[in-house]
Design a protein around this motif. Structure first.
Motif, PDB file in Angstrom:
ATOM      1  N   ILE A  89     -19.488  10.147 -32.588  1.00  0.00           N
ATOM      2  CA  ILE A  89     -20.068  10.713 -31.366  1.00  0.00           C
ATOM      3  C   ILE A  89     -21.477  11.240 -31.620  1.00  0.00           C
ATOM      4  CG2 ILE A  89     -17.843  11.347 -30.355  1.00  0.00           C
ATOM      5  CD1 ILE A  89     -19.255  14.298 -31.432  1.00  0.00           C
ATOM      6  N   TYR A  90     -21.838  11.327 -32.884  1.00  0.00           N
ATOM      7  CA  TYR A  90     -23.134  11.878 -33.292  1.00  0.00           C
ATOM      8  C   TYR A  90     -23.778  10.832 -34.203  1.00  0.00           C
ATOM      9  CZ  TYR A  90     -26.200  15.772 -34.774  1.00  0.00           C
ATOM     10  OH  TYR A  90     -27.265  16.584 -35.033  1.00  0.00           O
ATOM     11  N   THR A  91     -24.774  11.247 -35.003  1.00  0.00           N
ATOM     12  CA  THR A  91     -25.412  10.245 -35.848  1.00  0.00           C
ATOM     13  C   THR A  91     -24.453   9.734 -36.922  1.00  0.00           C
ATOM     14  OG1 THR A  91     -27.436   9.745 -37.075  1.00  0.00           O
ATOM     15  CG2 THR A  91     -26.411  11.837 -37.572  1.00  0.00           C
ATOM     16  N   PRO A  92     -24.392   8.450 -37.289  1.00  0.00           N
ATOM     17  CA  PRO A  92     -25.293   7.384 -36.868  1.00  0.00           C
ATOM     18  C   PRO A  92     -24.894   6.605 -35.610  1.00  0.00           C
ATOM     19  CG  PRO A  92     -23.897   6.593 -38.644  1.00  0.00           C
ATOM     20  CD  PRO A  92     -23.501   8.033 -38.411  1.00  0.00           C
ATOM     21  N   SER A 149     -38.058   9.594 -25.555  1.00  0.00           N
ATOM     22  CA  SER A 149     -39.278   8.976 -26.111  1.00  0.00           C
ATOM     23  C   SER A 149     -39.234   8.773 -27.620  1.00  0.00           C
ATOM     24  CB  SER A 149     -40.511   9.802 -25.738  1.00  0.00           C
ATOM     25  OG  SER A 149     -40.378  11.139 -26.167  1.00  0.00           O
ATOM     26  N   ARG A 150     -38.353   9.509 -28.331  1.00  0.00           N
ATOM     27  CA  ARG A 150     -38.208   9.314 -29.793  1.00  0.00           C
ATOM     28  C   ARG A 150     -36.770   9.590 -30.142  1.00  0.00           C
ATOM     29  NH1 ARG A 150     -35.650  11.882 -33.177  1.00  0.00           N
ATOM     30  NH2 ARG A 150     -36.819  13.716 -33.771  1.00  0.00           N
ATOM     31  N   ILE A 151     -35.949   8.550 -29.960  1.00  0.00           N
ATOM     32  CA  ILE A 151     -34.518   8.737 -30.187  1.00  0.00           C
ATOM     33  C   ILE A 151     -34.210   8.464 -31.666  1.00  0.00           C
ATOM     34  CG2 ILE A 151     -32.228   7.821 -29.621  1.00  0.00           C
ATOM     35  CD1 ILE A 151     -33.472   9.651 -27.451  1.00  0.00           C
ATOM     36  N   LEU A 152     -33.781   9.504 -32.393  1.00  0.00           N
ATOM     37  CA  LEU A 152     -33.599   9.412 -33.849  1.00  0.00           C
ATOM     38  C   LEU A 152     -34.836   8.702 -34.417  1.00  0.00           C
ATOM     39  CD1 LEU A 152     -29.783   8.452 -33.828  1.00  0.00           C
ATOM     40  CD2 LEU A 152     -30.794  10.736 -33.913  1.00  0.00           C
ATOM     41  N   GLY A 153     -34.634   7.771 -35.349  1.00  0.00           N
ATOM     42  CA  GLY A 153     -35.799   7.016 -35.846  1.00  0.00           C
ATOM     43  C   GLY A 153     -35.950   5.687 -35.117  1.00  0.00           C
ATOM     44  N   PHE A 164     -34.394  21.301 -26.255  1.00  0.00           N
ATOM     45  CA  PHE A 164     -35.186  20.067 -26.153  1.00  0.00           C
ATOM     46  C   PHE A 164     -34.854  19.189 -27.351  1.00  0.00           C
ATOM     47  CE2 PHE A 164     -38.706  20.356 -22.917  1.00  0.00           C
ATOM     48  CZ  PHE A 164     -38.143  21.411 -22.223  1.00  0.00           C
ATOM     49  N   GLU A 165     -34.671  17.904 -27.102  1.00  0.00           N
ATOM     50  CA  GLU A 165     -34.196  17.012 -28.159  1.00  0.00           C
ATOM     51  C   GLU A 165     -34.880  15.653 -28.073  1.00  0.00           C
ATOM     52  OE1 GLU A 165     -31.578  18.256 -30.340  1.00  0.00           O
ATOM     53  OE2 GLU A 165     -32.432  16.565 -31.466  1.00  0.00           O
ATOM     54  N   ASP A 166     -35.356  15.193 -29.174  1.00  0.00           N
ATOM     55  CA  ASP A 166     -35.891  13.839 -29.333  1.00  0.00           C
ATOM     56  C   ASP A 166     -37.011  13.502 -28.346  1.00  0.00           C
ATOM     57  OD1 ASP A 166     -34.111  13.850 -31.382  1.00  0.00           O
ATOM     58  OD2 ASP A 166     -33.058  12.026 -30.812  1.00  0.00           O
ATOM     59  N   PHE A 167     -37.937  14.426 -28.228  1.00  0.00           N
ATOM     60  CA  PHE A 167     -39.197  14.169 -27.522  1.00  0.00           C
ATOM     61  C   PHE A 167     -40.214  13.693 -28.562  1.00  0.00           C
ATOM     62  CE2 PHE A 167     -39.021  16.177 -23.219  1.00  0.00           C
ATOM     63  CZ  PHE A 167     -37.725  16.652 -23.272  1.00  0.00           C
ATOM     64  N   ASN A 222     -36.688  23.954 -29.443  1.00  0.00           N
ATOM     65  CA  ASN A 222     -36.736  22.526 -29.744  1.00  0.00           C
ATOM     66  C   ASN A 222     -35.991  22.291 -31.049  1.00  0.00           C
ATOM     67  OD1 ASN A 222     -37.748  20.034 -31.102  1.00  0.00           O
ATOM     68  ND2 ASN A 222     -38.800  19.795 -29.154  1.00  0.00           N
ATOM     69  N   ASP A 223     -34.920  21.530 -30.960  1.00  0.00           N
ATOM     70  CA  ASP A 223     -34.047  21.331 -32.110  1.00  0.00           C
ATOM     71  C   ASP A 223     -34.735  20.555 -33.232  1.00  0.00           C
ATOM     72  OD1 ASP A 223     -31.637  21.207 -33.578  1.00  0.00           O
ATOM     73  OD2 ASP A 223     -31.213  19.225 -32.747  1.00  0.00           O
ATOM     74  N   ASP A 224     -35.508  19.530 -32.874  1.00  0.00           N
ATOM     75  CA  ASP A 224     -36.138  18.707 -33.916  1.00  0.00           C
ATOM     76  C   ASP A 224     -37.194  19.486 -34.681  1.00  0.00           C
ATOM     77  OD1 ASP A 224     -34.844  16.083 -33.337  1.00  0.00           O
ATOM     78  OD2 ASP A 224     -35.703  16.534 -31.383  1.00  0.00           O
ATOM     79  N   ALA A 274     -27.990  16.880 -44.659  1.00  0.00           N
ATOM     80  CA  ALA A 274     -29.094  17.773 -44.265  1.00  0.00           C
ATOM     81  C   ALA A 274     -29.464  17.466 -42.819  1.00  0.00           C
ATOM     82  CB  ALA A 274     -30.285  17.561 -45.191  1.00  0.00           C
ATOM     83  N   ASN A 275     -28.663  17.978 -41.926  1.00  0.00           N
ATOM     84  CA  ASN A 275     -28.809  17.648 -40.503  1.00  0.00           C
ATOM     85  C   ASN A 275     -28.828  18.933 -39.689  1.00  0.00           C
ATOM     86  OD1 ASN A 275     -27.844  16.913 -37.702  1.00  0.00           O
ATOM     87  ND2 ASN A 275     -27.973  14.892 -38.610  1.00  0.00           N
ATOM     88  N   ASN A 276     -29.640  18.936 -38.644  1.00  0.00           N
ATOM     89  CA  ASN A 276     -29.746  20.158 -37.838  1.00  0.00           C
ATOM     90  C   ASN A 276     -28.431  20.556 -37.155  1.00  0.00           C
ATOM     91  OD1 ASN A 276     -29.848  18.258 -35.744  1.00  0.00           O
ATOM     92  ND2 ASN A 276     -32.085  18.369 -35.626  1.00  0.00           N
ATOM     93  N   MET A 277     -27.401  19.724 -37.274  1.00  0.00           N
ATOM     94  CA  MET A 277     -26.086  20.095 -36.708  1.00  0.00           C
ATOM     95  C   MET A 277     -25.543  21.379 -37.338  1.00  0.00           C
ATOM     96  SD  MET A 277     -23.527  17.434 -38.517  1.00  0.00           S
ATOM     97  CE  MET A 277     -23.221  17.528 -40.273  1.00  0.00           C
TER      98      MET A 277
HETATM   99  O1  LIG Z   1     -29.633  13.842 -34.080  1.00  0.00           O
HETATM  100  C1  LIG Z   1     -29.580  14.039 -35.291  1.00  0.00           C
HETATM  101  O2  LIG Z   1     -28.650  13.583 -35.983  1.00  0.00           O
HETATM  102  C2  LIG Z   1     -30.596  14.881 -35.995  1.00  0.00           C
HETATM  103  C3  LIG Z   1     -31.919  14.994 -35.354  1.00  0.00           C
HETATM  104  O3  LIG Z   1     -31.914  15.763 -34.200  1.00  0.00           O
HETATM  105  C4  LIG Z   1     -32.633  13.701 -35.155  1.00  0.00           C
HETATM  106  O4  LIG Z   1     -33.380  13.600 -34.180  1.00  0.00           O
HETATM  107  O5  LIG Z   1     -32.491  12.812 -35.990  1.00  0.00           O
END
Ligand SMILES: O=C(O)C[C@H](O)C(=O)O
Ligand SMILES: NC(=O)c1ccc[n+]([C@@H]2O[C@H](COP(=O)([O-])OP(=O)(O)OC[C@H]3O[C@@H](n4cnc5c(N)ncnc54)[C@H](O)[C@@H]3O)[C@@H](O)[C@H]2O)c1
Ligand SMILES: [Mg+2]
Length: 609
Positions: free
Chosen positions: A137-140, A190-194, A279-282, A302-304, A495-498
């Motif tokens: 449900i989360y990364t990856p 606009s910037r979802i993960l990498g 705020f997430e993934d801007f 902003n979490d990131d 090493a994740n902001n979770m």
């Molecule tokens: O979403 C994640 O797993 C961590 C972080 O917020 C990210 O943008 O990669």
């Protein structure tokens, strides 16, 4: 025992994972209080919040007009739970040998269907199996879900505000059916993960983050709201895809963009003045701009930028402890950060501030041991058109040349830490990792923090293989621990902001803080940094196991709340006023936090017209 960087709070909290209970909608009591429902019959079965499926007892079936709408036998919650887990395991068996992506999406689908059907059971299986289900449900996997979202879409979740809704948001916000909203996670995709710009498909990220809020921080799922701000996309592939579900226009820029975000923020806080917005993934420019614009005005973070900074700082301090050195040695650590975007800059700035504070020197002096690398190589003052945000970290080109590559910098600097937040998979290649063998540290640290897995700067196996078996390793997405040739296990830290955002949101909410201050964020990082025992840290274990994440989140929440009290910005929550909060001891604060964490169990339903 060790003292934290500010030297004012005590060390390691007990790591025993206390199970935190709190009944559905009421505080923790052995017998759950009743739950008022305003619907009857099939409408209840179709509402995942109230639905108990075959678990409705006969008396309730009578009361709620459900008789005949379900098979006659009543199945217990435990049986329903076991049945779901069995179907999940059988899916695993049946998909063996199939490509990873296919298996991951199949697992996501089965969980998502349960989410759509029965929230109580969904969150219970999530909480109890967080180590297995967080990667889905989360990364990856959430990254894959976002990439395929237009095809996977079945029913809406969360709210969508688009550039076409300008002027309408103040009324649209009242379309959300829940009266109370506590936690909002918003993205513009606009910037979802990498993975870059995924436009409206980025909604998967707020949904995944809020699932973590419910499972990990015990936020009531009826009070969470995922938000997609669709201002267009610059992703040509999506724009050309006839099935793309977002606005088919280029992204709004400049004032036009900010007007949309402003309007949403005004609307959300008008309806729910006590909500916390993450705020997430801007993309970096908007991440920084919106943080600057709103952080003194609204209760947001902003979490990131900020969540990641705290998790990385905890990891960096853990690295010093893992070397068997006193924390004060942090000021001597040479740190190379690869990636100068929202996350990389947030981490660098926070770590430099910590050095300045510990050494009693200026921010500028504290940058001496930090090296920042972006897509054009090492950032130096020689670079033309230097982004103002990176100026403080630009090196003198007399030390190392402008644009030097990662391997060049590593060979010259011999850093204690190499930390990646570039979004570029594999750039810590064999040559770079081997160069880390010459590090000045007895236990060099490598953090490949980019997500999802394919975007990690290196794999765990490669890091231990090439950089040496004595390293400390952290990655943003999960990897298996590595069996080393020396017979030991190479520990992989996630090493994740979770490890921080759920506690930051929870502590902020339960304090009724007006804003999120630097003091609250620092307290969160310090709490995480001091959570592990010396013995664990010596083994390279810097963060708690994800199985303990609900416990560390309660601790972080309490630390954030107490910092908010210190900063004198709390307004209280429910019946608990600012004075009550300020009189709570540390233990009482943790107790207050845990008692307010929602826990999924079926409550008796009572119908009211
Ligand atoms: O979403 C994640 O797993 C961590 C972080 O917020 C990210 O943008 O990669
Ligand atoms: N582990 C975590 O908790 C966490 C938190 C936030 C972000 N992240 C990850 O970090 C990554 C970056 O996020 P962001 O918000 O900073 O993105 P961003 O787009 O704002 O920044 C990316 C940075 O990487 C640099 N870069 C690009 N290619 C490079 C290369 N070949 N060599 C060196 N640098 C290069 C860019 O110049 C830019 O400075 C993403 O993959 C994201 O998933 C992880
Ligand atoms: Mg993020």
């Amino acid at each position: 025992m060790w003292r934290n960087i500010a030297g004012f709070s005590k060390a390691a909290a007990a790591t025993a994972a206390a199970r935190t209970h709190g009944s559905r909608r009421c505080l923790s009591t052995a017998i759950p209080g009743p739950c008022i429902v305003h619907k009857r019959g099939a409408d209840i079965l179709h509402d995942p919040w109230f639905n108990k499926d075959t678990g409705f007892p006969l008396t309730e079936r009578d009361r709620l007009g459900l008789r005949g709408l379900l098979p006659p036998r009543v199945i217990s919650f435990e049986q329903q739970y076991a049945r779901f887990i069995e179907s999940f395991r059988s899916l695993e068996r049946n998909t063996q040998g199939q490509p990873d992506n296919v298996v991951s999406l199949a697992k996501w689908r089965i969980l998502n269907r349960l989410h759509d059907r029965n929230e109580t059971l969904y969150y219970r299986v999530l909480i109890d199996n967080i180590k297995d289900f967080a990667p889905i449900i989360y990364t990856p996997t959430v990254g894959l879900v976002c990439q395929n979202y237009s095809g996977l879409y079945r029913r809406p979740r969360g709210m969508y505000f688009s550039a076409k809704d300008k002027g309408e948001m103040m009324s649209m916000i009242y379309n959300w059916p829940a009266h109370q909203v506590d936690m909002i996670v918003i993205t513009d995709g606009s910037r979802i993960l990498g993975l870059g710009d995924l436009g409206v498909q980025g909604i998967g990220i707020p949904i995944g983050k809020l699932d973590m809020y419910v499972a990990v921080a015990g936020i009531n799922p009826q009070r969470v709201l995922p938000i997609m701000l669709d201002v267009g996309t610059n992703n040509q592939k999506l724009l050309q895809n006839p099935l793309y579900l977002g606005l088919r226009q280029p992204r709004l820029e400049g004032e036009e963009y900010l007007e949309i975000v402003d309007e949403f923020m005004e609307a959300a806080f008008t309806r729910w003045p006590k909500a916390v917005v993450q705020f997430e993934d801007f993309q970096a420019k908007w991440a920084f701009e919106t943080l600057d614009r709103y952080r003194k005005k609204f209760c947001m973070f902003n979490d990131d930028v900020q969540g990641t900074a705290g998790v990385a700082l905890a990891g960096l301090l853990g690295t010093v402890r893992a070397q068997g050195r006193p924390l004060s040695d942090f000021v001597n650590q040479k740190i190379v950060v690869v990636g100068a975007g929202s996350a990389g800059l947030g981490v660098t700035k926070t770590a430099v501030q910590a050095v300045a504070r510990m050494a009693g020197i200026s921010f500028a002096e504290a940058t001496k041991n930090f090296y920042l690398i972006d897509k054009d190589g090492l950032v130096t003052t020689e670079r033309s058109k230097l982004d103002p945000a990176v100026v403080p970290f630009a090196k003198n080109p007399a030390e190392i040349r402008e644009g030097a590559s990662i391997v060049e910098v590593v060979k010259t600097v011999r850093p204690h830490v190499l930390l990646g937040l570039s979004g570029v998979g594999g750039i810590f290649n064999e040559e770079v990792l081997k160069a880390m063998r010459e590090s000045d540290s007895c236990k060099p640290a490598i953090f490949a923090m980019s997500n999802p897995t394919l975007n990690a700067e290196c794999t765990a196996a490669d890091a231990f293989k090439h950089a040496g078996e004595n390293i400390v390793f952290g990655s943003g997405s999960p990897f298996e621990h590595v069996q080393l040739e020396n017979g030991n296990v190479g520990h992989v830290n996630q090493a994740n902001n979770m490890y921080l955002f759920p506690g930051i949101g929870l502590g902020t909410l339960l304090s009724g803080a007006r804003i999120v201050t630097d003091g609250m964020l620092l307290a969160a990082a310090e709490c995480l940094a001091s959570y592990m025992t010396d013995e664990e840290v010596q083994k390279g274990i810097l963060y708690p196991s994800i199985n303990n994440i609900r416990h560390i989140t309660a601790e972080v929440g309490a630390a954030v709340l107490r910092a908010a009290v210190t900063d004198d910005i709390v307004e209280g929550h429910g019946d608990v006023g600012p004075r009550d909060l300020s009189h709570m001891s540390k233990e009482e604060t943790v107790d207050y936090i845990t008692r307010n964490m929602w826990f999924p169990i079926y409550s008796p339903l009572v119908h009211e017209k």
